[in-house]
Design a protein around this motif. Sequence first.
Motif, PDB file in Angstrom:
ATOM      1  N   TRP A  11       0.835  -1.197   0.000  1.00  0.00           N
ATOM      2  CA  TRP A  11       0.000   0.000   0.000  1.00  0.00           C
ATOM      3  C   TRP A  11       0.872   1.250   0.000  1.00  0.00           C
ATOM      4  N   ARG A  12       1.929   1.251   0.802  1.00  0.00           N
ATOM      5  CA  ARG A  12       2.832   2.402   0.874  1.00  0.00           C
ATOM      6  C   ARG A  12       3.498   2.644  -0.475  1.00  0.00           C
ATOM      7  N   ASP A  15       0.893   4.156  -2.763  1.00  0.00           N
ATOM      8  CA  ASP A  15       0.610   5.519  -2.333  1.00  0.00           C
ATOM      9  C   ASP A  15       1.710   6.471  -2.788  1.00  0.00           C
ATOM     10  N   GLU A  19       1.586   9.555  -5.561  1.00  0.00           N
ATOM     11  CA  GLU A  19       2.046  10.910  -5.252  1.00  0.00           C
ATOM     12  C   GLU A  19       3.089  11.397  -6.255  1.00  0.00           C
TER      13      GLU A  19
END
Length: 61
Positions: A11-12, A15, A19
């Motif tokens: 998930w990181r 994410d 970005e």
Amino acid sequence: MLNVNLAGADWRIWDLHAEGFAVRRIAAMTGATDDKVRSVVTGVWHDEKLAAREAKRKSAA
């Protein structure tokens, strides 16, 4: 909307990609390899593409 269930480091990675961070930078920030980052990103792209096709097929029926 993300149609993929990600957890933890994956998930990181996604994410950070969302970005706008580059693969190499994401790898450095998360401790993952460049290949792992690419794998997560392309896996999500693929799953999203399949989900979009399925939704389109269902709406046409």
